[in-house]
Design an enzyme around this catalytic site. Structure first.
Site, mmCIF file in Angstrom:
data_model
loop_
_atom_site.group_PDB
_atom_site.id
_atom_site.type_symbol
_atom_site.label_atom_id
_atom_site.label_comp_id
_atom_site.label_asym_id
_atom_site.label_seq_id
_atom_site.Cartn_x
_atom_site.Cartn_y
_atom_site.Cartn_z
ATOM 1 N NE ARG A 174 -140.612 -37.918 -19.417
ATOM 2 C CZ ARG A 174 -138.963 -37.576 -20.044
ATOM 3 N NH1 ARG A 174 -138.593 -37.828 -21.284
ATOM 4 N NH2 ARG A 174 -138.224 -36.726 -19.009
ATOM 5 N N GLY A 183 -128.435 -40.188 -31.730
ATOM 6 C CA GLY A 183 -127.179 -39.081 -31.754
ATOM 7 C C GLY A 183 -127.454 -38.533 -31.932
ATOM 8 C CG HIS A 228 -119.530 -30.434 -29.310
ATOM 9 N ND1 HIS A 228 -118.869 -29.062 -30.272
ATOM 10 C CD2 HIS A 228 -118.780 -30.988 -30.245
ATOM 11 C CE1 HIS A 228 -118.205 -28.786 -30.203
ATOM 12 N NE2 HIS A 228 -117.360 -29.590 -30.325
ATOM 13 C CB THR A 282 -131.739 -41.809 -23.682
ATOM 14 O OG1 THR A 282 -131.228 -41.070 -22.830
ATOM 15 C CG2 THR A 282 -132.869 -43.498 -23.457
ATOM 16 C CB CYS A 287 -136.494 -34.407 -33.524
ATOM 17 S SG CYS A 287 -136.113 -35.391 -35.121
ATOM 18 N NE ARG A 299 -141.717 -39.102 11.742
ATOM 19 C CZ ARG A 299 -140.732 -39.910 12.605
ATOM 20 N NH1 ARG A 299 -140.637 -41.542 12.648
ATOM 21 N NH2 ARG A 299 -139.196 -39.577 12.907
ATOM 22 C CG LEU A 358 -140.590 -38.166 2.490
ATOM 23 C CD1 LEU A 358 -140.098 -38.256 1.406
ATOM 24 C CD2 LEU A 358 -141.597 -38.971 2.961
ATOM 25 C CD GLU A 406 -135.199 -33.987 -25.498
ATOM 26 O OE1 GLU A 406 -134.491 -32.829 -25.722
ATOM 27 O OE2 GLU A 406 -135.064 -35.329 -25.256
#
Lengths: 388, 263
Positions: free
Chosen positions: A94, A134, A140, A168, A242, A272, A342, A367
């Site tokens: 994603r 970038g 920062h 990324t 953005c 289980r 689990l 983000e």
């Protein structure tokens, strides 16, 4: 059956149009055929599946909510639903799509010249080129206004110096939207791969988002023509616009990771056996399942609500903060709770929840950190800024 | 000069192959309500074959389905993959129709259109009879090219590779032809988002038996040539047999497979 039972309980499909469902189901089908069988290996071996980009482009996933230039032009809700399916497989995948569509392509689409749009958007939409963005620097993060990367005029050219961190797609990108301080304030530039003085190296030893490339970018006297500047971007407001786009996708995406964790765990608890019966039948397990399902339903409804506001063109940044803060916070709690059900099996890559939880550690921070989103909401309520 | 081909792809909506499927105890017909409905998988490959033919030669792909109103979802998916238009035969009186009736009704529908090639999957995952293509060839008088894994067209000649026990044979015929394709013919494309948005605006015509001039009291469960007289639920899965390898594991497995007539 858990999938059908959970879907019937949540029953969110009735709030979606045929077209929204068709787009979501197409993404889910593609991913279950081509990505889901491999994702645990990719995560373990730190493989970023960039060869998927042309396939994702063919579906129309890249920059799907943008208009023209080869983009599909879907609604924001459809984009969110696609992010939900992508993140149900892996947050790294994603992230790849978010950065390509909402950061790289969105920055060019909204702030670029006609020539920049013509040059880059069609190939980015097709997945023939990869984009990155970038803004963040090592020193920062939450306060990008303090950035030290600088661009200065030299004749009609620009000369760029500085570095960016946690980028990324950084080392695999064909073009990076780089933000730098100039005499006129924060300014955006398109820096193509291979520009002399521009180097990228990957961040090693990650424990999160392993199926995604994260890089450090360095700019050493990088000379750019005047045409590299994004002409419509003025000040910090541009990159923050953005980021608001990418955060919107995360509001949906995080609930995908939560849903997938829950489904994997419902399946496991059904088979289980301890104390001679399936652990799904124990009250403590059922309480966990019930609580997690409540948060998934609430999170999905919040995402959809914000999506409808966005499609009406009225979504405010503080509303995006509301969604990102809640849904990522709840998703990581759900993934961790699933791991407890689990048991020991949950610490391996055979089950998705701990992989999701590890990924969501990054999503919680990037983000906009949870802390900053909290303060944005605080400011929206009180009119007082606690951080500036 | 020909302006491309008119291809009709027959698509059946079936219960999700991977779900637990059952019959209704009231009339021994398929329970369509309790499971998700999908396009019969091999029909998707027929759609893909049709789309590739018109991409190469020009023309139109019409997607035809007979089924309840909900079958329009499957047609819409085919339209989002790139088909030109849809045609749904839907009538409550068709509930429980046998394959003979299905062939009669579809042949009647085909007689109302212009077509060069009919493409469809080799069999459906629910009924698994695999005889509809042959029945349609008989009813329409068109050439019958079944069990195809590859379809090519040159002018008005259609060639297919028909899979047989030894490998394959190449069969040719002049149009009009009815072609059924097998699993693995080609990989069906995913609908693109642009395709999904465009599909909403593509024509989808729905007709009933009256529109086709077929009397409702000649079809349906009561007049079917086949009937399900009874059914039982599948017995619960038995525990598997463990073969202990004492140096002769391969022989034991071979013996087991032979005892089940699998070798």
């Amino acid at each position: 059956m858990p999938g059908r039972n959970l879907a019937a309980l949540i029953d969110i499909d009735r709030l979606l149009s045929d077209e929204e469902r068709a787009i979501r189901d197409t993404v889910a089908d593609f991913l279950s055929d081509h990505v889901r069988p491999n994702i645990a290996d990719w995560y373990e071996n730190a493989v970023s599946p960039k060869e998927l980009a042309p396939e994702l482009g063919k579906l129309g996933l890249l920059g799907m909510h943008l208009e023209g230039y080869g983009c599909a032009g879907t609604s924001a809700v459809a984009y969110g639903l696609a992010c939900q399916e992508l993140e149900a497989v892996d947050s790294g995948l994603r992230s790849f799509v978010s950065v390509q569509g909402s950061l790289s392509m969105f920055s060019i689409h909204h702030y670029g010249s006609e020539e920049q749009k013509q040059e880059w958007l069609p190939q980015l939409a097709a997945g023939d080129a990869i984009g990155a963005f970038g803004l963040t620097e090592a020193d920062h993060g939450s306060d990008p206004a303090g950035m030290s990367t600088r661009a200065a005029r030299d004749g009609s050219d620009w000369v760029l110096n500085g570095s960016k961190m946690w980028i990324t797609n950084g080392s695999v990108a064909d073009v990076v939207t780089v933000w730098a301080r100039t005499e006129a304030g924060i300014t955006g530039f398109l820096v193509p791969k291979g520009t002399p003085g521009f180097t990228a190296r990957d961040v090693p030893r990650k424990l999160s988002l392993r199926a995604s490339t994260t890089s450090e970018l360095a700019f050493d006297n990088v000379r750019l023509p005047a045409s590299a500047q994004l002409p419509e971007a003025r000040g910090l407001r541009a990159p923050l616009g953005c980021l608001s786009e990418a955060r919107f996708g995360i509001i949906f995406g995080a609930m995908g990771a939560a849903r997938d964790s829950l489904l994997a765990t419902l399946d496991y608890a059904d088979t289980r056996v301890q104390f001679d019966r399936p652990i799904a039948g124990f009250q403590l397990t059922q309480e966990k399942f019930a609580d997690m399902t409540l948060e998934v339903v609430k999170g999905m409804l919040l995402a959809l609500h914000l999506g409808r506001i966005k499609d009406a063109g009225e979504l405010r940044p503080e509303q995006v903060s509301l969604g990102k803060l809640n849904n990522v916070r709840e998703a990581i709690k759900i993934a961790r709770t699933c791991r407890t059900i689990l048991g020991g099996a949950g610490i391996t890559l055979d089950y998705s929840p701990m992989r999701h939880a590890n990924n969501l550690e990054s999503v919680l921070t990037y983000e906009g950190t949870s802390e900053v989103h909290t303060l944005v909401i605080g400011q929206a309520l009180t009119g007082l800024s606690a951080y500036r | 000069m020909r302006l491309g081909m008119n291809i009709v792809v027959l698509v059946k909506q079936v219960p999700d192959t991977w779900a637990e499927r059952s019959l209704k105890s009231s009339d021994n017909t398929l329970d369509r309500e309790s499971v998700d409905a999908v396009i019969n998988e091999v029909d998707e490959q027929a759609i893909e074959a049709g789309l590739r033919l018109i991409e190469a030669h020009g023309g139109e792909v019409t997607v035809l389905s007979m089924g309840p109103d909900r079958a329009s979802e499957s047609i819409r998916k085919a339209l989002s993959m790139g088909a030109t238009k849809g045609f749904l035969i839907s009538d409550a009186a068709l509930h429980g129709a046998c394959v003979m009736q299905t062939a009669t009704v579809i042949a009647k529908a085909l007689s109302t259109m212009e077509w060069d090639i009919v493409l469809t999957g080799g069999e459906s995952t629910d009924a698994r009879l695999a005889v509809l293509p042959a029945l349609l060839a008989e009813a329409t008088g068109a050439a019958q090219l079944t069990q195809a894994r590859k379809v090519t067209v040159e002018g008005s000649t259609v060639s297919v590779e028909r899979v047989n026990e030894a490998g394959y044979s190449v069969i040719q015929a002049s149009t009009p032809a009815i072609i059924s394709v097998l699993e693995g013919t080609n990989e069906a494309r995913y609908p693109s988002f642009k395709g999904i948005m465009a599909a909403k605006k593509k024509p989808l015509q729905t007709v009933n038996l009256g529109d086709l001039g077929i009397a409702a009291d000649e079809v349906g469960l009561a007049h079917a040539t086949t009937a399900v007289t009874s059914f039982e639920n599948r017995p619960p899965r038995q525990a598997g047999a463990a073969v202990k390898d004492e140096g002769d594991g391969g022989v034991k497995i071979a013996d087991y497979l032979a005892s089940r007539k699998l070798l």
